[in-house]
Design a protein around this motif. Structure first.
Motif, PDB file in Angstrom:
ATOM      1  N   PRO A   1       0.811  -1.217   0.000  1.00 53.83           N
ATOM      2  CA  PRO A   1       0.000   0.000   0.000  1.00 53.83           C
ATOM      3  C   PRO A   1       0.844   1.267   0.000  1.00 53.83           C
ATOM      4  O   PRO A   1       1.896   1.337   0.636  1.00 53.83           O
ATOM      5  CB  PRO A   1      -0.808  -0.115   1.300  1.00 53.83           C
ATOM      6  N   GLY A   2       0.358   2.278  -0.713  1.00 53.78           N
ATOM      7  CA  GLY A   2       1.039   3.568  -0.760  1.00 53.78           C
ATOM      8  C   GLY A   2       0.770   4.389   0.491  1.00 53.78           C
ATOM      9  O   GLY A   2      -0.284   4.271   1.107  1.00 53.78           O
ATOM     10  N   LYS A   3       1.721   5.231   0.855  1.00 55.74           N
ATOM     11  CA  LYS A   3       1.605   6.024   2.080  1.00 55.74           C
ATOM     12  C   LYS A   3       0.678   7.223   1.913  1.00 55.74           C
ATOM     13  O   LYS A   3      -0.233   7.430   2.703  1.00 55.74           O
ATOM     14  CB  LYS A   3       3.004   6.474   2.523  1.00 55.74           C
ATOM     15  N   SER A   4       0.915   8.027   0.887  1.00 58.46           N
ATOM     16  CA  SER A   4       0.118   9.254   0.737  1.00 58.46           C
ATOM     17  C   SER A   4      -0.829   9.205  -0.455  1.00 58.46           C
ATOM     18  O   SER A   4      -1.753  10.004  -0.548  1.00 58.46           O
ATOM     19  CB  SER A   4       1.047  10.464   0.589  1.00 58.46           C
ATOM     20  N   ARG A   5      -0.613   8.254  -1.388  1.00 65.69           N
ATOM     21  CA  ARG A   5      -1.461   8.150  -2.578  1.00 65.69           C
ATOM     22  C   ARG A   5      -1.897   6.691  -2.765  1.00 65.69           C
ATOM     23  O   ARG A   5      -1.580   6.062  -3.769  1.00 65.69           O
ATOM     24  CB  ARG A   5      -0.715   8.638  -3.814  1.00 65.69           C
ATOM     25  N   PRO A   6      -2.631   6.152  -1.799  1.00 66.64           N
ATOM     26  CA  PRO A   6      -2.958   4.720  -1.835  1.00 66.64           C
ATOM     27  C   PRO A   6      -3.862   4.313  -2.983  1.00 66.64           C
ATOM     28  O   PRO A   6      -3.917   3.132  -3.345  1.00 66.64           O
ATOM     29  CB  PRO A   6      -3.657   4.494  -0.493  1.00 66.64           C
ATOM     30  N   ASN A   7      -4.573   5.265  -3.593  1.00 70.77           N
ATOM     31  CA  ASN A   7      -5.488   4.944  -4.684  1.00 70.77           C
ATOM     32  C   ASN A   7      -4.886   5.194  -6.062  1.00 70.77           C
ATOM     33  O   ASN A   7      -5.596   5.196  -7.062  1.00 70.77           O
ATOM     34  CB  ASN A   7      -6.790   5.728  -4.534  1.00 70.77           C
ATOM     35  N   GLU A   8      -3.581   5.409  -6.086  1.00 69.69           N
ATOM     36  CA  GLU A   8      -2.848   5.509  -7.348  1.00 69.69           C
ATOM     37  C   GLU A   8      -1.906   4.312  -7.411  1.00 69.69           C
ATOM     38  O   GLU A   8      -1.141   4.072  -6.471  1.00 69.69           O
ATOM     39  CB  GLU A   8      -2.076   6.820  -7.430  1.00 69.69           C
ATOM     40  N   TYR A   9      -1.965   3.553  -8.516  1.00 74.48           N
ATOM     41  CA  TYR A   9      -1.270   2.269  -8.575  1.00 74.48           C
ATOM     42  C   TYR A   9      -0.127   2.264  -9.590  1.00 74.48           C
ATOM     43  O   TYR A   9      -0.238   2.841 -10.678  1.00 74.48           O
ATOM     44  CB  TYR A   9      -2.250   1.156  -8.951  1.00 74.48           C
ATOM     45  N   VAL A  10       0.961   1.596  -9.208  1.00 73.60           N
ATOM     46  CA  VAL A  10       2.072   1.300 -10.118  1.00 73.60           C
ATOM     47  C   VAL A  10       2.234  -0.217 -10.116  1.00 73.60           C
ATOM     48  O   VAL A  10       2.358  -0.827  -9.054  1.00 73.60           O
ATOM     49  CB  VAL A  10       3.380   1.987  -9.688  1.00 73.60           C
ATOM     50  N   ILE A  11       2.216  -0.806 -11.291  1.00 73.18           N
ATOM     51  CA  ILE A  11       2.225  -2.267 -11.426  1.00 73.18           C
ATOM     52  C   ILE A  11       3.564  -2.751 -11.953  1.00 73.18           C
ATOM     53  O   ILE A  11       4.114  -2.189 -12.913  1.00 73.18           O
ATOM     54  CB  ILE A  11       1.095  -2.718 -12.375  1.00 73.18           C
ATOM     55  N   PHE A  12       4.089  -3.803 -11.328  1.00 74.07           N
ATOM     56  CA  PHE A  12       5.261  -4.531 -11.822  1.00 74.07           C
ATOM     57  C   PHE A  12       4.796  -5.953 -12.135  1.00 74.07           C
ATOM     58  O   PHE A  12       4.249  -6.626 -11.250  1.00 74.07           O
ATOM     59  CB  PHE A  12       6.379  -4.555 -10.780  1.00 74.07           C
ATOM     60  N   SER A  13       5.013  -6.392 -13.357  1.00 73.22           N
ATOM     61  CA  SER A  13       4.453  -7.687 -13.754  1.00 73.22           C
ATOM     62  C   SER A  13       5.373  -8.483 -14.665  1.00 73.22           C
ATOM     63  O   SER A  13       6.279  -7.946 -15.295  1.00 73.22           O
ATOM     64  CB  SER A  13       3.110  -7.473 -14.468  1.00 73.22           C
ATOM     65  N   GLY A  14       5.102  -9.783 -14.712  1.00 72.85           N
ATOM     66  CA  GLY A  14       5.752 -10.710 -15.638  1.00 72.85           C
ATOM     67  C   GLY A  14       4.870 -11.948 -15.689  1.00 72.85           C
ATOM     68  O   GLY A  14       4.012 -12.133 -14.831  1.00 72.85           O
ATOM     69  N   HIS A  15       5.068 -12.813 -16.668  1.00 67.99           N
ATOM     70  CA  HIS A  15       4.237 -14.022 -16.709  1.00 67.99           C
ATOM     71  C   HIS A  15       5.055 -15.236 -16.280  1.00 67.99           C
ATOM     72  O   HIS A  15       6.215 -15.394 -16.666  1.00 67.99           O
ATOM     73  CB  HIS A  15       3.597 -14.230 -18.086  1.00 67.99           C
ATOM     74  N   TYR A  16       4.439 -16.080 -15.455  1.00 71.17           N
ATOM     75  CA  TYR A  16       5.178 -17.220 -14.911  1.00 71.17           C
ATOM     76  C   TYR A  16       4.857 -18.527 -15.611  1.00 71.17           C
ATOM     77  O   TYR A  16       5.432 -19.572 -15.283  1.00 71.17           O
ATOM     78  CB  TYR A  16       4.956 -17.328 -13.396  1.00 71.17           C
ATOM     79  N   ASP A  17       3.967 -18.511 -16.586  1.00 76.84           N
ATOM     80  CA  ASP A  17       3.688 -19.733 -17.348  1.00 76.84           C
ATOM     81  C   ASP A  17       4.674 -19.886 -18.497  1.00 76.84           C
ATOM     82  O   ASP A  17       5.346 -18.928 -18.910  1.00 76.84           O
ATOM     83  CB  ASP A  17       2.270 -19.680 -17.919  1.00 76.84           C
TER      84      ASP A  17
END
Length: 421
Positions: A204-220
């Motif tokens: 969770p973000g401290k001051s901007r919890p409703n703004e999201y940054v995504i880090f992703s990759g596929h594991y299949d």
């Protein structure tokens, strides 16, 4: 001038000293080695291997202290697995043979002809098969597509495409050099409803919890295939155990720091190789306006065409994200470049695409030499072919380059959806 340069370099030096203690070669290699091991048998959807991989990733997210969603790191959703039992029919006056047909459908019984209201399409000789087939498989209306005989070799691959979504439209591919005036296709299938799971952890973000940054990759990956020199396991060390490893290492790093102002979401997607089903389901869980950026990590285990300390960003020109990342790396030896393989259509071929099409600055970071990658989708994609030192430096560079985005200091421009495709 020397004093000014030293003052500018000090924060970068301090950051480097902290990151070197968290993102290490030994930890990167430990995770990568397990994900690419023979024990997981290529991590194909609906196999014990991918279940083991999901359990492993979940355990690592737990150790890092990431939050769960609804009491679990597994984000499960229904899928359908179909197997064709019989095919019959005709094209004008000719009998249709089963080897001419590939069916993508979750219907147990299929009966169509030229009066059934199916959209009719074709892929002509010399056209880009990959791009056209991908577009057709994503169609929202039932479609029959006639392929030039030069594409007949792709029928087995299309037939084994893998799991299907709840809203999958029936798509039928038929080898025929021209669109027939009359056609009839009858088929029966064995259809089974199953579940697949992404693995998702949240910081969770401290001051901007409703703004999201995504880090992703596929594991299949592709699982077990035709033996090559006695090896039948497609381990997928680079594709994409490498990207998944990076996501897990970044989760550990940011969880240790715990100074992110925006909420960070770490996602390991399933079923990328069979249609991007995991990322499609994942993207529907968000209001895209709240997603500030997406770092999708795909095949970062080998050197890029520019050598060490470099990677490229797909869709570089579609948002300002690449320029922000480069700015944050000034003074370091690492460089991000625009995607040099535009003819490969990579921006639309990975898990960033679904959110990018909704306007999110969602980009894939990769080093794979897509014009000459020797182990791509082969049994030889094993950990011995990777460069763990360079891979570790790439993960560090991603962490450093994302700093101003996760702090809220920088917000990449949105992708202009009117100019896509």
């Amino acid at each position: 001038m020397k004093k000014i340069f030293l003052l500018l370099a000090l924060p970068l030096l301090a950051q480097a000293q902290k990151i070197d203690k968290i993102i290490t070669r030994s930890e990167t290699e430990r995770i990568e080695t397990y994900l690419a091991s023979d024990e997981l048998a290529g991590r194909k959807p609906f196999t014990p291997g991918i279940e083991k991989a999901a359990q492993f990733i979940s355990a690592e997210f737990e150790k890092a202290g990431l939050q769960k969603t609804n009491g679990s790191y597994l984000q499960s959703f229904p899928m359908y697995q179909s197997k064709v039992l019989s095919v019959a029919g005709g094209l004008d006056e000719q009998t249709l043979e089963s080897k001419q047909v590939a069916i993508i459908s979750k219907e147990a019984t299929i009966q169509i002809d030229e009066k059934s209201g199916f959209e009719v399409a074709s892929i002509k000789e010399g056209e880009n098969f990959g791009q056209n087939a991908y577009r057709l498989m994503s169609a929202k209306k039932p479609t029959i597509a006639f392929l030039h005989e030069s594409f007949a070799k792709y029928i087995p691959r299309l037939s084994g495409r893998g799991p299907l979504r709840e809203n999958q439209a029936t798509i039928i591919f038929v080898v025929a050099n021209t669109i027939p005036t009359k056609f009839k296709v009858s088929a029966t299938q064995q259809v089974e409803k199953l579940q697949l799971s992404n693995v998702v952890g949240i910081l969770p973000g401290k001051s901007r919890p409703n703004e999201y940054v995504i880090f992703s990759g596929h594991y299949d990956h592709l699982g077990i295939g035709k033996p090559v020199a006695g090896d039948s396991i497609y381990n997928g060390a680079n594709d994409d155990a490498a990207g998944t490893t990076a996501v897990m290492m970044l989760a550990k790093y940011y969880a240790k720091k715990r100074n992110n102002q925006r909420t960070l979401i770490f996602a390991a997607f399933t079923a990328e190789e069979s249609g991007g089903h995991g990322s499609v389901y994942f993207s529907k869980q968000f209001n895209p306006d709240q997603v500030m950026a997406m770092f999708n990590l795909e095949m970062i285990g080998t050197e890029s065409k520019w050598g060490k300390n470099s990677a490229y960003i797909t869709g570089y020109e579609k948002s300002s994200m690449g320029e922000i990342l480069k700015k944050n790396l000034v003074g370091s030896p690492f460089t991000f470049y625009p995607d040099p393989y535009l003819d490969q259509n990579l921006f639309y071929r990975s898990d960033n695409a679904t959110l990018a099409e909704l306007g999110v600055p969602a980009h894939t970071i990769s080093t794979s030499k897509m014009d000459s990658e020797p182990n791509y989708h082969k049994a030889s994609d094993e950990i011995q072919t990777l460069d763990p030192d360079n891979m570790t430096e790439i993960i560090k560079a991603i962490a450093k380059s994302a700093t101003s985005i996760i702090s809220g200091q920088d917000t990449p421009s949105r992708v202009d959806t009117t100019k896509l495709k």
